[in-house]
Design a protein around this motif. Structure first.
Motif, mmCIF file in Angstrom:
data_model
loop_
_atom_site.group_PDB
_atom_site.id
_atom_site.type_symbol
_atom_site.label_atom_id
_atom_site.label_comp_id
_atom_site.label_asym_id
_atom_site.label_seq_id
_atom_site.Cartn_x
_atom_site.Cartn_y
_atom_site.Cartn_z
ATOM 1 N N ASN A 23 0.769 -1.080 0.004
ATOM 2 C CA ASN A 23 -0.041 -0.029 -0.144
ATOM 3 C C ASN A 23 0.999 0.919 0.023
ATOM 4 O OD1 ASN A 23 -2.137 -1.386 0.399
ATOM 5 N ND2 ASN A 23 -2.048 -1.868 2.629
ATOM 6 N N VAL A 24 1.952 1.721 -0.846
ATOM 7 C CA VAL A 24 2.883 2.155 -1.412
ATOM 8 C C VAL A 24 1.901 3.777 -1.296
ATOM 9 C CG1 VAL A 24 4.625 3.402 -2.003
ATOM 10 C CG2 VAL A 24 4.788 0.229 -0.896
ATOM 11 N N SER A 25 2.362 4.929 -1.258
ATOM 12 C CA SER A 25 1.907 5.759 -1.660
ATOM 13 C C SER A 25 3.516 6.753 -1.702
ATOM 14 C CB SER A 25 0.428 6.200 -1.167
ATOM 15 O OG SER A 25 1.206 6.885 0.212
ATOM 16 N N ILE A 26 2.975 8.156 -2.376
ATOM 17 C CA ILE A 26 4.505 9.052 -2.760
ATOM 18 C C ILE A 26 3.596 10.363 -2.977
ATOM 19 C CG2 ILE A 26 6.518 9.626 -3.728
ATOM 20 C CD1 ILE A 26 6.745 7.291 -3.430
ATOM 21 N N ASN A 27 4.018 10.967 -1.883
ATOM 22 C CA ASN A 27 3.025 12.621 -1.918
ATOM 23 C C ASN A 27 4.451 13.520 -2.793
ATOM 24 O OD1 ASN A 27 5.650 13.814 -0.614
ATOM 25 N ND2 ASN A 27 4.640 13.709 1.046
ATOM 26 N N LYS A 28 3.680 14.281 -2.723
ATOM 27 C CA LYS A 28 4.307 15.744 -4.350
ATOM 28 C C LYS A 28 5.467 15.921 -3.684
ATOM 29 C CE LYS A 28 2.428 19.860 -1.069
ATOM 30 N NZ LYS A 28 3.741 20.487 -0.648
ATOM 31 N N ASP A 29 6.004 16.050 -2.329
ATOM 32 C CA ASP A 29 7.692 16.267 -1.484
ATOM 33 C C ASP A 29 8.520 15.246 -2.151
ATOM 34 O OD1 ASP A 29 7.140 19.022 -1.405
ATOM 35 O OD2 ASP A 29 6.586 18.111 0.499
ATOM 36 N N GLY A 30 7.515 13.718 -3.427
ATOM 37 C CA GLY A 30 8.813 12.966 -3.264
ATOM 38 C C GLY A 30 8.579 11.901 -2.144
ATOM 39 N N PHE A 67 3.469 4.293 3.403
ATOM 40 C CA PHE A 67 3.503 2.598 3.769
ATOM 41 C C PHE A 67 3.252 1.960 4.799
ATOM 42 C CE2 PHE A 67 7.577 2.957 3.988
ATOM 43 C CZ PHE A 67 8.674 1.816 4.325
ATOM 44 N N GLU A 68 2.451 0.677 3.848
ATOM 45 C CA GLU A 68 2.795 -0.146 5.799
ATOM 46 C C GLU A 68 3.315 -0.817 5.251
ATOM 47 O OE1 GLU A 68 -1.570 -2.975 6.947
ATOM 48 O OE2 GLU A 68 -0.848 -3.318 5.002
ATOM 49 N N LEU A 69 4.277 -1.260 5.827
ATOM 50 C CA LEU A 69 5.130 -2.472 6.828
ATOM 51 C C LEU A 69 5.193 -3.898 7.202
ATOM 52 C CD1 LEU A 69 8.799 -2.776 6.839
ATOM 53 C CD2 LEU A 69 8.261 -2.078 9.051
ATOM 54 N N ILE A 70 5.405 -4.706 6.363
ATOM 55 C CA ILE A 70 4.774 -5.857 6.227
ATOM 56 C C ILE A 70 6.755 -7.098 6.832
ATOM 57 C CG2 ILE A 70 3.793 -7.636 5.644
ATOM 58 C CD1 ILE A 70 1.779 -5.835 5.930
ATOM 59 N N THR A 71 6.253 -6.980 8.214
ATOM 60 C CA THR A 71 7.265 -8.109 9.469
ATOM 61 C C THR A 71 6.447 -10.094 9.587
ATOM 62 O OG1 THR A 71 6.347 -7.963 11.437
ATOM 63 C CG2 THR A 71 7.999 -6.016 10.079
ATOM 64 N N PRO A 72 7.336 -10.669 10.471
ATOM 65 C CA PRO A 72 6.617 -11.474 10.658
ATOM 66 C C PRO A 72 6.093 -11.330 12.127
ATOM 67 C CG PRO A 72 8.968 -12.223 9.409
ATOM 68 C CD PRO A 72 8.781 -10.355 9.974
ATOM 69 N N VAL A 73 6.454 -10.739 12.254
ATOM 70 C CA VAL A 73 5.700 -10.367 13.954
ATOM 71 C C VAL A 73 4.733 -9.385 14.143
ATOM 72 C CG1 VAL A 73 7.979 -11.317 14.926
ATOM 73 C CG2 VAL A 73 7.406 -8.444 14.616
ATOM 74 N N GLY A 74 4.388 -8.987 12.738
ATOM 75 C CA GLY A 74 2.983 -7.820 12.274
ATOM 76 C C GLY A 74 3.292 -6.918 11.268
ATOM 77 N N LYS A 75 2.875 -5.461 11.210
ATOM 78 C CA LYS A 75 2.759 -4.661 10.469
ATOM 79 C C LYS A 75 2.202 -3.080 11.450
ATOM 80 C CE LYS A 75 -2.196 -5.722 9.058
ATOM 81 N NZ LYS A 75 -3.806 -6.153 7.586
ATOM 82 N N ILE A 76 3.180 -2.226 10.784
ATOM 83 C CA ILE A 76 2.773 -1.461 11.057
ATOM 84 C C ILE A 76 2.669 0.349 9.686
ATOM 85 C CG2 ILE A 76 5.170 -0.817 11.542
ATOM 86 C CD1 ILE A 76 4.064 0.585 14.242
ATOM 87 N N PRO A 77 2.230 0.718 10.000
ATOM 88 C CA PRO A 77 2.433 1.946 9.467
ATOM 89 C C PRO A 77 3.470 2.684 9.028
ATOM 90 C CG PRO A 77 0.751 2.633 11.183
ATOM 91 C CD PRO A 77 0.798 1.224 10.745
ATOM 92 N N ILE A 78 4.349 3.226 7.899
ATOM 93 C CA ILE A 78 5.503 4.159 8.043
ATOM 94 C C ILE A 78 5.517 4.989 7.128
ATOM 95 C CG2 ILE A 78 7.512 3.770 7.636
ATOM 96 C CD1 ILE A 78 7.242 1.640 9.469
ATOM 97 N N ARG A 79 6.077 6.424 7.731
ATOM 98 C CA ARG A 79 5.736 7.175 7.295
ATOM 99 C C ARG A 79 7.689 8.208 6.606
ATOM 100 N NH1 ARG A 79 3.081 13.254 9.197
ATOM 101 N NH2 ARG A 79 3.814 14.616 6.893
ATOM 102 N N LEU A 80 8.033 8.269 5.664
ATOM 103 C CA LEU A 80 8.961 9.031 5.097
ATOM 104 C C LEU A 80 9.623 9.839 5.249
ATOM 105 C CD1 LEU A 80 10.681 5.537 3.084
ATOM 106 C CD2 LEU A 80 11.249 5.679 5.652
#
Length: 473
Positions: free
Chosen positions: A255-262, A266-279
């Motif tokens: 579920n990756v998206s790129i904003n206007k500033d590049g 995304f949603e990080l998928i791991t063996p212990v669960g998932k979590i939203p990530i914002r860079l």
């Protein structure tokens, strides 16, 4: 550095101390550079192609050195530890210091992206405890030991970057650091003069697996063409996988998206669960870097909330795709620190995510061997395919890239010529109501493309606008 005695140092390097009277002298710093030596330090006299540290023994004395480590006796009243090879002595001390402090340690290598992965991993682990990370480009057979010597009793984690331009270099440094977790970010066409071929690069990077601590883990790139080769090198150790570009492996992004500033979310998928990530740093390629940093840090104890906060807090490393708003008319993507084929293509991918005219200022890529002209031509073809509006080149090799672009390609002989071309392009964009203009600047260290970034800021900072690195996302 942790406090040690001269006697302890002599034992670690299997050296001969010139006098027993100073065996218990406490040392808190070791340096190889007499210019930065502080009082009470030990000075190690390294020998290189163009220098001999033994010639600076007097400087060390005048600056208050406590002792010397030498491979030949020097005329000095300072205590001396005589060793066979001062470079190996530096490594022996670093290995011993690391064993004494015993932080959870991560080793990172790769053709491109390793510094960003290192910074992301360190940002995550800082949420968990005091973390040491490689500073700048201290990633070779001198830089890695100097990094390890910065360890103190309070460090819980160490993130060590390992570079190489020839076979055997990573094998040496990884066996000093003895990491708990290692990874190869990628293998691409770089330093081919030293490695001979792309497979030579992949083989050299695989040396990092040889230095893993017992019970350690290798995190392997499932999207690499060398995945199976690297996996075969890890039959005797634990492995995990990460995917920079696809939804496979133990760690990946959805579920990756790129904003206007590049910048990516995304949603990080791991063996212990998932979590939203914002860079908060631009570049789609940084999604893969973030996924890898998450995998590495998780293996030494970071939890998902540490990963989320650490990645959000991580800011751009200067010269590595950092965004600079020069004015209301010009935005620079400063990626001038270094370049190889893979990193240039990744930077172009980032450039074309921005709205408005896209200009690429490209300097030569170094150490590409007999196929250098072809690799530069490949960059021109990639820029054309991706829709770059103008490609401005400087250097003997980069001209092969601008020639591919036909009328959109311009080759310049000087930075002043580049500024003239950019000025004309920006003026035309402003008249057409298409500002800001996005300018990617990239090339190898030898090309010194930071000169272009500085000149754009100095000469094209229109209307009194102040150039500054953008606080994004």
């Amino acid at each position: 550095m942790i406090p040690v005695t001269l006697g302890w140092l002599a034992k670690q390097v299997k050296g001969q101390l010139s006098t027993d009277s100073v065996t218990n002298m406490v040392i808190e710093d070791i340096t190889t550079d007499s210019r930065s030596l502080s009082a009470g330090s030990v000075f190690i006299a390294l020998i290189g192609e163009n220098f001999d540290g033994h010639e600076y023994a007097l400087d060390a004395l005048q600056k208050g050195a406590a002792a010397l480590i030498v491979s030949k006796p020097v005329d000095s009243p300072l205590p001396q530890i005589l060793v066979k090879d001062t470079r190996h002595a530096l490594g022996d001390i670093a290995r011993a210091v690391k064993e004494k402090v015993a932080p959870k340690t991560i080793g990172i290598t790769g053709s491109s992206g390793k510094t960003t992965v290192k910074e992301m991993t360190a940002s995550i682990l800082t949420q968990c405890g005091k973390t040491l990370a490689t500073a700048g480009n201290f990633n070779n057979d001198i830089g890695v030991p100097l990094t390890l010597l910065r360890l103190t009793e309070n460090h819980r984690f160490a993130v060590i970057e390992m570079g190489a331009n020839h076979q055997g270099e990573i094998e040496y440094t990884v066996n000093l650091a003895k990491p708990d977790v290692v990874t190869i970010v990628n293998a691409a066409a770089s330093h081919l003069q030293g490695f001979g071929s792309l497979f030579g690069v992949a083989r050299a990077k695989s040396e990092i697996f040889s230095g893993l601590q017992s019970g350690g883990t290798a995190v392997i790139n499932t999207d690499s063409q060398f995945y199976e080769f690297w996996q075969g090198k890890c039959d005797h150790i634990n492995t995990l996988s990460f995917s920079p570009n696809s939804c496979k492996g133990d760690f990946f992004a959805k579920n990756v998206s790129i904003n206007k500033d590049g910048c990516a979310e995304f949603e990080l998928i791991t063996p212990v669960g998932k979590i939203p990530i914002r860079l908060r740093i631009p570049g789609a390629h940084n999604i893969g870097n973030a996924v890898l940093a998450a995998a590495l840090s998780h293996q030494v104890g970071a939890e998902l909330h540490h990963i989320q906060t650490g990645l959000f807090n991580m800011r751009s490393v200067k010269g590595r795709l950092s965004l600079i708003n020069v004015s209301s008319k010009i935005r620079i993507l400063d990626d001038t620190y270094n370049a190889n084929v893979a990193s240039v293509k990744a930077a172009i991918d980032s450039l074309v995510t921005f709205n408005g005219p896209r200009i690429f200022v490209f300097g030569d890529m170094g150490e590409l061997g007999d196929q250098a002209a072809s690799y530069h031509q490949q960059i021109g073809e990639y820029a054309k395919q991706k829709g770059v509006d103008a490609l401005i080149t400087i250097g003997q090799l980069s001209v092969h890239a601008s020639q591919v672009m036909d009328k959109q390609g311009m080759h310049c002989e000087s930075v002043d010529d580049i500024i003239s071309q950019i000025t004309a392009l920006v003026d035309a964009a402003e008249k057409a109501g298409k500002v800001p203009v996005n300018i990617l600047v990239k090339g190898s260290r030898s090309a010194k493309m930071e000169r272009v970034t500085q000149a754009i800021q100095l000469k094209l900072g229109f209307q009194g606008d102040q150039s500054k690195e953008s606080e994004l996302c």
